[in-house]
Design an enzyme around this catalytic site. Structure first.
Site, PDB file in Angstrom:
ATOM      1  N   GLU A 284      -0.603  29.843 -26.860  1.00  0.00           N
ATOM      2  CA  GLU A 284      -1.312  30.303 -28.059  1.00  0.00           C
ATOM      3  C   GLU A 284      -0.266  30.750 -29.076  1.00  0.00           C
ATOM      4  OE1 GLU A 284      -4.535  29.796 -28.551  1.00  0.00           O
ATOM      5  OE2 GLU A 284      -4.378  28.801 -26.622  1.00  0.00           O
ATOM      6  N   CYS A 318      -1.790  37.543 -35.455  1.00  0.00           N
ATOM      7  CA  CYS A 318      -1.868  36.090 -35.599  1.00  0.00           C
ATOM      8  C   CYS A 318      -3.083  35.727 -36.435  1.00  0.00           C
ATOM      9  CB  CYS A 318      -1.952  35.443 -34.227  1.00  0.00           C
ATOM     10  SG  CYS A 318      -3.280  36.116 -33.235  1.00  0.00           S
TER      11      CYS A 318
HETATM   12  P1  NAP Z   1       7.982  34.995 -29.952  1.00  0.00           P
HETATM   13  O1  NAP Z   1       9.243  35.324 -30.630  1.00  0.00           O
HETATM   14  O2  NAP Z   1       7.611  33.565 -29.816  1.00  0.00           O
HETATM   15  O3  NAP Z   1       8.034  35.698 -28.522  1.00  0.00           O
HETATM   16  C1  NAP Z   1       6.945  35.662 -27.630  1.00  0.00           C
HETATM   17  C2  NAP Z   1       7.452  35.809 -26.218  1.00  0.00           C
HETATM   18  O4  NAP Z   1       8.237  34.666 -25.887  1.00  0.00           O
HETATM   19  C3  NAP Z   1       8.355  37.017 -26.022  1.00  0.00           C
HETATM   20  O5  NAP Z   1       8.072  37.571 -24.761  1.00  0.00           O
HETATM   21  C4  NAP Z   1       9.726  36.394 -26.044  1.00  0.00           C
HETATM   22  O6  NAP Z   1      10.702  37.129 -25.359  1.00  0.00           O
HETATM   23  C5  NAP Z   1       9.458  35.096 -25.325  1.00  0.00           C
HETATM   24  N1  NAP Z   1      10.478  34.066 -25.527  1.00  0.00           N
HETATM   25  C6  NAP Z   1      11.328  33.914 -26.562  1.00  0.00           C
HETATM   26  N2  NAP Z   1      12.096  32.815 -26.371  1.00  0.00           N
HETATM   27  C7  NAP Z   1      11.728  32.277 -25.182  1.00  0.00           C
HETATM   28  C8  NAP Z   1      12.137  31.140 -24.440  1.00  0.00           C
HETATM   29  N3  NAP Z   1      13.092  30.330 -24.867  1.00  0.00           N
HETATM   30  N4  NAP Z   1      11.534  30.885 -23.262  1.00  0.00           N
HETATM   31  C9  NAP Z   1      10.546  31.677 -22.802  1.00  0.00           C
HETATM   32  N5  NAP Z   1      10.123  32.783 -23.466  1.00  0.00           N
HETATM   33  C10 NAP Z   1      10.694  33.071 -24.649  1.00  0.00           C
HETATM   34  O7  NAP Z   1       6.720  35.674 -30.672  1.00  0.00           O
HETATM   35  P2  NAP Z   1       6.573  37.194 -31.095  1.00  0.00           P
HETATM   36  O8  NAP Z   1       7.453  37.435 -32.267  1.00  0.00           O
HETATM   37  O9  NAP Z   1       6.677  38.067 -29.911  1.00  0.00           O
HETATM   38  O10 NAP Z   1       5.041  37.249 -31.531  1.00  0.00           O
HETATM   39  C11 NAP Z   1       4.594  36.925 -32.790  1.00  0.00           C
HETATM   40  C12 NAP Z   1       4.010  35.520 -32.815  1.00  0.00           C
HETATM   41  O11 NAP Z   1       2.955  35.428 -31.862  1.00  0.00           O
HETATM   42  C13 NAP Z   1       3.388  35.164 -34.143  1.00  0.00           C
HETATM   43  O12 NAP Z   1       3.708  33.826 -34.448  1.00  0.00           O
HETATM   44  C14 NAP Z   1       1.896  35.309 -33.883  1.00  0.00           C
HETATM   45  O13 NAP Z   1       1.082  34.557 -34.743  1.00  0.00           O
HETATM   46  C15 NAP Z   1       1.811  34.837 -32.474  1.00  0.00           C
HETATM   47  N6  NAP Z   1       0.595  35.334 -31.800  1.00  0.00           N
HETATM   48  C16 NAP Z   1      -0.390  34.439 -31.508  1.00  0.00           C
HETATM   49  C17 NAP Z   1      -1.558  34.883 -30.906  1.00  0.00           C
HETATM   50  C18 NAP Z   1      -2.659  33.922 -30.559  1.00  0.00           C
HETATM   51  O14 NAP Z   1      -3.567  34.289 -29.810  1.00  0.00           O
HETATM   52  N7  NAP Z   1      -2.641  32.689 -31.076  1.00  0.00           N
HETATM   53  C19 NAP Z   1      -1.716  36.229 -30.605  1.00  0.00           C
HETATM   54  C20 NAP Z   1      -0.683  37.117 -30.919  1.00  0.00           C
HETATM   55  C21 NAP Z   1       0.471  36.647 -31.510  1.00  0.00           C
HETATM   56  P3  NAP Z   1      11.751  38.059 -26.162  1.00  0.00           P
HETATM   57  O15 NAP Z   1      10.930  39.135 -26.730  1.00  0.00           O
HETATM   58  O16 NAP Z   1      12.679  38.491 -25.090  1.00  0.00           O
HETATM   59  O17 NAP Z   1      12.378  37.169 -27.200  1.00  0.00           O
END
Ligand code: NAP
Length: 513
Positions: A284, A318
């Site tokens: 997601e 999001c």
């Molecule tokens: P993110 O930077 O993509 O990180 C999400 C998770 O992925 C974190 O736990 C992060 O760990 C991990 N991660 C990063 N690189 C990775 C890799 N190479 N392999 C595996 N895991 C990895 O997103 P965010 O900044 O936390 O969250 C914001 C985003 O989430 C926004 O784009 C928002 O729209 C989206 N979101 C979507 C929904 C939905 O339901 N569609 C809901 C909430 C948020 P680290 O923290 O250690 O980097």
């Protein structure tokens, strides 16, 4: 007999503040606490740490968690598989009961969970309270769903044969949540994985690991056997990639950015040497969500809904409204009303109950959001905000840019901060074209009194969650399953009747009598 699901009520902080105030003091008293990894029920430290910092007070460390490397990731994966043998044989009723117990425990300490998010994520009181309520909802809802999924008698009868359909767990999954709903989404993703009989490695977002540590401790208190959920904070790039690529990983449950989600999707698709399955990926991702306002709408209600959707939790949802698409005859009026409301928002530290918006999550996000101020000036016109606000934390004023082109960066890219783009539409058809004109498809809204137009949007506005004449954030577990189209992800519909099946495989057994 489990009573029918009902959403957890929100706290009324206008009349009662003492519980939350006490919880804030309790969390404060624990500032600086160290939280270890948990692998197979054992607490593990590695000598490396991840600091959790209060976004509203840059110098304040909320605590720190041990940081796992690949050796711990490998150990956690092996441990989770060992625990799978037993946990997968628990009955659905036994697992559901344990998850309901976890819900009861969380409800009893709900302000403690909310207060942790006030400090760790910069959530205002109502935002933190809603996050905790949603987490409780996920536990309650998925426990009931697991019971429903395992109810016999789903198949029609054939003479002389007994036909059975059972949903089996998949195996070991990697749960990777984002920081923006650090309790609700983390709880929902974890609960769905385990209530269906899988075991999991929970790799929390590095910006909000302490609330995840509290969740893991609560699951332990609820009686979850060791090794069913293994708590593994660490760098996404390092252990995240390692775990996603690992041949023994059975599924990945991810919520986060489009960039990371598409990377995980591709990495998980590569079949590794020794791998015996195709990995399931639930991903997601982000949004560039729009609200359309036409000339028949209640403009005050529209301005209120746009403001709430754009600036709640500093626009870091999001589902947040980041585009207001307004028909020409009412464009100036709506812009003026939203600007007045945005300027009236009280910005301050999240722990102050008077604050309506607080700081953005960290320095990286602060600079990223501020970099769009130049883009906005170049592509359109600054109407309000546009500046940092205060030295102590990562504050950015609620900001509006107007007269933006529909295909520019402000209209296309997810900014994920308190920045709203106003775009003018010639007519209703044009408004729908603009709304559908990004790679995302998560939430959207229409304010109109024209029944034909609402029905047209119902068919043509391509988003996973569409709202008419109300805000576009705050989907409720059960009634409003959540997930997006296109580059917003796999449309898994968290909190809905289709979600748990994603963590199972169905087996049909036929016996000739
Ligand atoms: P993110 O930077 O993509 O990180 C999400 C998770 O992925 C974190 O736990 C992060 O760990 C991990 N991660 C990063 N690189 C990775 C890799 N190479 N392999 C595996 N895991 C990895 O997103 P965010 O900044 O936390 O969250 C914001 C985003 O989430 C926004 O784009 C928002 O729209 C989206 N979101 C979507 C929904 C939905 O339901 N569609 C809901 C909430 C948020 P680290 O923290 O250690 O980097």
């Amino acid at each position: 007999m489990v009573p029918e699901f009902a959403n957890e009520p929100l706290s009324d902080f206008a009349t009662r503040r003492d519980g939350m105030s006490a919880a804030l003091r309790q969390v404060q008293a624990e500032f600086g606490r160290d939280w270890p990894l948990v692998i197979g029920g054992q607490q593990v430290t590695t000598g490396a740490w991840i600091d959790s910092v209060d976004p509203c007070h840059k110098g304040r460390r909320v605590g720190r968690v041990a940081r796992a490397g690949q050796a711990e990731a490998e150990r956690a994966l092996q441990t989770a598989w060992s625990s799978f043998a037993d946990w997968s044989r628990w009955s659905a009723a036994e697992r559901a009961r344990l998850v309901l117990k976890a819900a009861a425990l969380m409800r009893r300490q709900k302000h403690l969970f909310s207060a942790t998010m006030v400090y760790e994520a910069g959530k205002t009181w109502p935002e933190a309270d809603a996050d905790t309520a949603e987490a409780i909802d996920f536990l309650e809802f998925y426990a009931r769903e697991a019971l429903r999924l395992n109810r016999p008698g789903a198949l029609p009868h054939l003479p002389g044969e007994d036909n059975e359909l059972v949903y089996q767990p998949l195996g070991v999954g990697i749960v990777i949540p984002p920081w923006n709903f650090p309790l609700a989404i983390t709880t929902g993703m974890t609960a769905a994985a385990i209530v269906t009989g899988n075991t999991a490695i929970l790799k929390p977002a590095s910006l909000t690991p302490i609330i995840a540590a509290r969740l893991v401790s609560l699951l332990d208190e609820a009686g979850l056997p060791a090794g069913v959920v293994n708590f593994l904070p660490g760098s996404g790039g390092e252990i995240g990639d390692f775990l996603v690529a690992h041949p023994r990983t059975r599924f990945v449950s991810f919520t986060g950015s489009r960039e990371v989600g598409t990377h995980i999707y591709a990495l998980a698709a590569q079949v590794q040497s020794g791998q015996r399955w195709l990995k399931r990926v639930v991903a997601e991702m982000g949004g560039k969500d729009a609200i359309i306002v036409d000339e028949t709408a209640d403009l005050e209600a529209a301005a209120e809904g746009i403001t709430t959707s754009a600036y709640g939790f500093q626009g870091q949802k999001c589902s947040a409204a980041s585009r207001a698409i307004v028909l020409e005859p009412v464009y100036q009026d709506v812009l003026r009303q939203v600007a007045a409301r945005a300027e009236a928002l009280r910005q301050g530290p999240a722990e102050d109950p008077a604050s309506q918006i607080a700081a953005v999550i960290d320095e990286g996000q602060y600079h990223k959001v501020l970099s769009y101020m130049d883009v906005g000036q170049h592509e359109g016109r600054l109407v309000s905000g546009g500046e940092p606000d205060g030295e102590d934390g990562w504050y950015i004023q609620p900001t509006i840019f107007a007269d933006l082109p529909e295909d520019g960066r402000m209209a296309q890219e997810e900014i994920f901060g308190p920045v709203l783009s106003f775009i003018r539409a010639r007519d209703y058809g044009h408004a729908l074209d603009i709304a559908n004109g990004t790679a995302y498809g998560l939430t959207g809204g229409v304010y109109s009194r024209d029944r034909r137009r609402l029905e047209r949007a119902r068919a043509e506005f391509q988003v996973g969650n569409l709202y008419f004449n109300r805000k576009i954030t705050g989907a409720m577990v059960g009634a409003q399953p959540f997930g997006g189209f296109d580059m917003s992800g796999t449309d898994s519909k968290a909190g809905g009747p289709d979600y748990l099946q994603l963590f199972t495989q169905a087996k049909v057994v036929v016996e000739r009598f």
